[in-house]
Design a protein around this motif. Structure first.
Motif, PDB file in Angstrom:
ATOM      1  N   VAL A   1       0.870  -1.181   0.000  1.00  0.00           N
ATOM      2  CA  VAL A   1       0.000   0.000   0.000  1.00  0.00           C
ATOM      3  C   VAL A   1       0.906   1.230   0.000  1.00  0.00           C
ATOM      4  O   VAL A   1       1.832   1.335   0.796  1.00  0.00           O
ATOM      5  CB  VAL A   1      -0.915   0.013   1.241  1.00  0.00           C
ATOM      6  N   GLY A   2       0.638   2.157  -0.922  1.00  0.00           N
ATOM      7  CA  GLY A   2       1.465   3.346  -1.025  1.00  0.00           C
ATOM      8  C   GLY A   2       0.660   4.623  -0.913  1.00  0.00           C
ATOM      9  O   GLY A   2      -0.448   4.715  -1.449  1.00  0.00           O
ATOM     10  N   VAL A   3       1.206   5.603  -0.202  1.00  0.00           N
ATOM     11  CA  VAL A   3       0.627   6.939  -0.139  1.00  0.00           C
ATOM     12  C   VAL A   3       1.673   7.892  -0.709  1.00  0.00           C
ATOM     13  O   VAL A   3       2.779   8.007  -0.162  1.00  0.00           O
ATOM     14  CB  VAL A   3       0.261   7.344   1.302  1.00  0.00           C
ATOM     15  N   ILE A   4       1.337   8.561  -1.811  1.00  0.00           N
ATOM     16  CA  ILE A   4       2.276   9.423  -2.519  1.00  0.00           C
ATOM     17  C   ILE A   4       1.730  10.845  -2.545  1.00  0.00           C
ATOM     18  O   ILE A   4       0.638  11.087  -3.066  1.00  0.00           O
ATOM     19  CB  ILE A   4       2.508   8.956  -3.972  1.00  0.00           C
ATOM     20  N   ALA A   5       2.477  11.794  -1.992  1.00  0.00           N
ATOM     21  CA  ALA A   5       2.068  13.206  -1.999  1.00  0.00           C
ATOM     22  C   ALA A   5       2.518  13.876  -3.293  1.00  0.00           C
ATOM     23  O   ALA A   5       3.621  13.621  -3.779  1.00  0.00           O
ATOM     24  CB  ALA A   5       2.670  13.937  -0.805  1.00  0.00           C
ATOM     25  N   GLU A   6       1.659  14.737  -3.816  1.00  0.00           N
ATOM     26  CA  GLU A   6       1.991  15.509  -5.025  1.00  0.00           C
ATOM     27  C   GLU A   6       1.230  16.828  -4.979  1.00  0.00           C
ATOM     28  O   GLU A   6       0.026  16.848  -4.750  1.00  0.00           O
ATOM     29  CB  GLU A   6       1.622  14.723  -6.289  1.00  0.00           C
TER      30      GLU A   6
ATOM     31  N   SER B   1      -7.098  11.634  -3.225  1.00  0.00           N
ATOM     32  CA  SER B   1      -7.815  12.383  -2.200  1.00  0.00           C
ATOM     33  C   SER B   1      -6.950  13.538  -1.701  1.00  0.00           C
ATOM     34  O   SER B   1      -5.718  13.447  -1.680  1.00  0.00           O
ATOM     35  CB  SER B   1      -8.174  11.482  -1.017  1.00  0.00           C
ATOM     36  N   GLN B   2      -7.605  14.618  -1.303  1.00  0.00           N
ATOM     37  CA  GLN B   2      -6.879  15.722  -0.681  1.00  0.00           C
ATOM     38  C   GLN B   2      -7.171  15.801   0.816  1.00  0.00           C
ATOM     39  O   GLN B   2      -6.748  16.730   1.499  1.00  0.00           O
ATOM     40  CB  GLN B   2      -7.237  17.045  -1.353  1.00  0.00           C
ATOM     41  N   ASN B   3      -7.903  14.790   1.323  1.00  0.00           N
ATOM     42  CA  ASN B   3      -8.262  14.724   2.736  1.00  0.00           C
ATOM     43  C   ASN B   3      -7.435  13.627   3.406  1.00  0.00           C
ATOM     44  O   ASN B   3      -7.570  12.448   3.079  1.00  0.00           O
ATOM     45  CB  ASN B   3      -9.761  14.427   2.874  1.00  0.00           C
ATOM     46  N   LEU B   4      -6.587  14.013   4.350  1.00  0.00           N
ATOM     47  CA  LEU B   4      -5.680  13.042   4.968  1.00  0.00           C
ATOM     48  C   LEU B   4      -6.400  11.982   5.788  1.00  0.00           C
ATOM     49  O   LEU B   4      -5.954  10.825   5.852  1.00  0.00           O
ATOM     50  CB  LEU B   4      -4.642  13.770   5.822  1.00  0.00           C
TER      51      LEU B   4
ATOM     52  N   ASP C   1       3.201  18.265   5.034  1.00  0.00           N
ATOM     53  CA  ASP C   1       1.905  18.161   5.716  1.00  0.00           C
ATOM     54  C   ASP C   1       1.536  16.698   5.943  1.00  0.00           C
ATOM     55  O   ASP C   1       1.012  16.328   7.003  1.00  0.00           O
ATOM     56  CB  ASP C   1       0.810  18.839   4.879  1.00  0.00           C
ATOM     57  N   LEU C   2       1.808  15.881   4.947  1.00  0.00           N
ATOM     58  CA  LEU C   2       1.531  14.446   5.048  1.00  0.00           C
ATOM     59  C   LEU C   2       2.323  13.824   6.201  1.00  0.00           C
ATOM     60  O   LEU C   2       1.769  13.081   7.028  1.00  0.00           O
ATOM     61  CB  LEU C   2       1.888  13.763   3.726  1.00  0.00           C
TER      62      LEU C   2
END
Length: 571
Positions: free
Chosen positions: A164-169, A188-191, A218-219
């Motif tokens: 599972v990956g969470v990638i910020a951009e 999504s833009q909601n953490l 922020d992430l």
């Protein structure tokens, strides 16, 4: 190959001739593009086109075995080999920042790095998380940033690796592109929503990649505050050019970042430095909790150091001894892949036909013995599932991390298929980010510890050797993914046209292209390279011979030196 680099599905800013990495350009201007296209259309097989930082110097007489194109990009004279002077040279129209495969005309979209990212993640799990050689990253969480030209591979790579990956951009347009292309699963833009999805898929032990529309700092603040467990952590912002827009600081929008670049560079730099310092503190906090962080060769740690954080350097003074966190090559890709000769071998089916790509996938799989090494088993699975993973963006191309023998065997098979008209012509190549293609102490040569990681002999010799052995196209660049003055890198292209003469080029040039790098790593006393070179010498007795280092007993050396010094003092 040029037009694929500028395809709207492939290039980052095609109108500006930028292929990837914020600043990686094919040429300096469209006049160069038009003139080079004209030369390529008119040239014969006894001429060579010389291109210097995008400028077509002209056609020069050569012979059939000579390269058809020789490219150099941004090769600055030493005292001017720094980002500031290179930027001035670019503004004067005399330098072109070709990154790696942008100015080398060999970019194949995010697929070009996805196999390397997949290998890195998979082997990070094996080396740092205790996953078995036959296991993947199911139930594991990977966090990073960047969904651009190269970083865009991260979402697809973690899904293929089973995690599972969470990638910020920060750029919504890049997320939209990757989502439409199927290279990221959720957006999504909601953490709160992002981690609800992540927790759900981790619990189900099912892969997914989630793009977070926002800043990576922020992430990470959210993760630290909520006490979320992260297994693997990295970063792929374009930190080779942090003050040119490659790194968007916390607290401002992507649009504000673009405006500040135009109106107030001084303030932008201040914000970048402040954000990098905070970014570093959050990484430290997560590492303290057991997260494995690795620099993905984007000059992130160097950028943090340049922002004023001397704590990140190993010696606390300068960057000469490296940094406190490992780069992915230093810890993972170097010892597990490059030291054996495994690297980003690639091919492009010039017919543009899906059927040709399907046939070459099958042929490449037949050339792999999955029982030979764990790397070969990974490759077998990779190529077997390549089509179903929908990796193609732009032209019909494929990447496969093969070693020297595997590349030669596969290329000969392909050329035979072209000769028998089973497929159309094929362009063979690789990323510059390879065993012997790049000298870069913060990335490709970061696991070379004999002091030679600061030298650029290997990449230069690789370039010259490929030209001498008849590669169709050769290139040598300054910079690459870590920035001007921090790397020399080269690549090639070889047209498979079915001729028997091409078989000979494959046997000599392809083997040299890889083993020159393995030989240098062996001389640096890298254990896996020494073993690989010893085997190579046996298999190629009578034609090739690599110098093998004699390994002295370190304790005996220290004891002898100490004894000699003691004797000297008493005299």
């Amino acid at each position: 190959m040029i037009d694929n680099n500028l395809d709207f599905d492939v290039a980052l800013y095609p109108y500006e001739l930028v292929t990837y990495g914020e600043t990686g350009t094919v040429f300096q201007n469209w006049m160069q593009y038009r003139l080079i296209k004209q030369y390529l259309e008119k040239m014969t097989d006894r001429q060579t086109l010389v291109v210097e930082s995008g400028h077509p110097l002209g056609l020069f007489r050569s012979h059939e075995w000579s390269p058809r194109v020789i490219i150099t990009n941004a090769l600055m004279v030493g005292m001017f080999d720094n980002p500031e002077d290179c930027e001035i040279a670019e503004e004067m129209g005399v330098a072109n920042y070709g990154q790696m495969t942008a100015g080398g005309w060999m970019y194949i979209g995010p697929q070009g790095i996805v196999h390397g990212t997949y290998n890195t993640l998979l082997n990070a799990g094996r080396l740092k998380l205790g996953t078995g050689s036959n296991e993947d990253l199911r139930g594991r969480l990977f966090v990073s940033s960047g969904l651009g030209g190269m970083s865009g591979a991260q979402g697809k790579a973690i899904e293929i690796a089973g995690g599972v990956g969470v990638i910020a951009e920060v750029d919504p347009s890049r997320i939209r592109t990757r989502h439409e292309q199927g290279w990221v699963g959720r957006v999504s833009q909601n953490l709160d929503e992002v981690f609800d999805i992540a927790k759900s898929f981790i619990k189900k032990i099912h892969p997914v990649s989630i793009a977070y529309i926002g800043n990576v700092v922020d992430l990470l603040e959210y993760i630290v505050k909520k006490g979320i467990n992260v297994d693997l952590l990295s970063d792929q912002t374009s930190c080779h050019a942090p003050y040119d827009g490659g790194y968007c600081p916390q607290g401002i929008s992507f649009e504000e970042r673009t405006r500040l670049l135009e109106t107030d560079r001084g303030r932008f730099k201040t914000l970048v430095d402040r954000s990098l310092k905070r970014h570093f503190e959050l990484i430290k906090a997560l590492v303290g909790r057991g997260t494995y962080f690795f620099d993905y060769g984007n000059s992130f740690m160097k950028a943090v150091y340049d922002a004023g954080v001397t704590e990140i350097s190993k010696n606390g003074i300068d960057e000469k001894d490296g940094f406190i966190f490992p780069s992915y090559v230093e810890d993972i890709m170097g010892p597990m892949l490059f030291d054996y000769g495994y690297g980003p071998f690639r091919w492009v089916c010039l017919s543009g036909m899906t059927e040709d790509l399907r046939k070459t996938d099958k042929a490449a799989m037949e050339c792999i013995d999955p029982e030979r090494r764990v790397q070969d088993r990974d490759n077998y699975v990779w190529i077997r599932e390549a089509e179903s993973n929908r990796l193609v963006v732009g032209t019909k191309a494929r990447i496969l991390y093969q070693d020297a023998a595997g590349r030669v065997k596969t290329a000969l098979k392909f050329n035979d298929m072209v000769r028998n008209r089973a497929v159309g012509p094929i362009m063979l190549g690789r990323d510059h980010h390879d065993t012997g293609g790049t000298d870069s102490p913060f990335r490709e040569t970061s696991n070379i510890k004999d002091g030679s990681n600061v030298m650029a002999d290997m990449a230069t010799q690789c370039f010259a050797g490929n030209a001498a052995r008849g590669m169709t196209m050769v290139s040598l660049h300054n910079g690459g993914g870590v920035g001007i003055g921090k790397a020399i890198n080269g690549g090639f292209g070889l047209l498979l046209d079915g001729r028997e003469e091409t078989d000979e080029i494959i046997k000599t040039a392809s083997m040299w292209d890889v083993m020159g790098g393995v030989a240098r790593r062996a001389w640096a006393r890298n254990e896996n390279s020494i073993r690989t070179c010893a085997e190579y010498n046996i298999e190629n007795r009578g034609t090739d011979h690599i110098t093998i280092p004699f390994l002295a007993d370190e304790d005996l050396v220290k004891k002898t030196v100490a004894g000699a010094l003691k004797t000297g003092k008493t005299q």
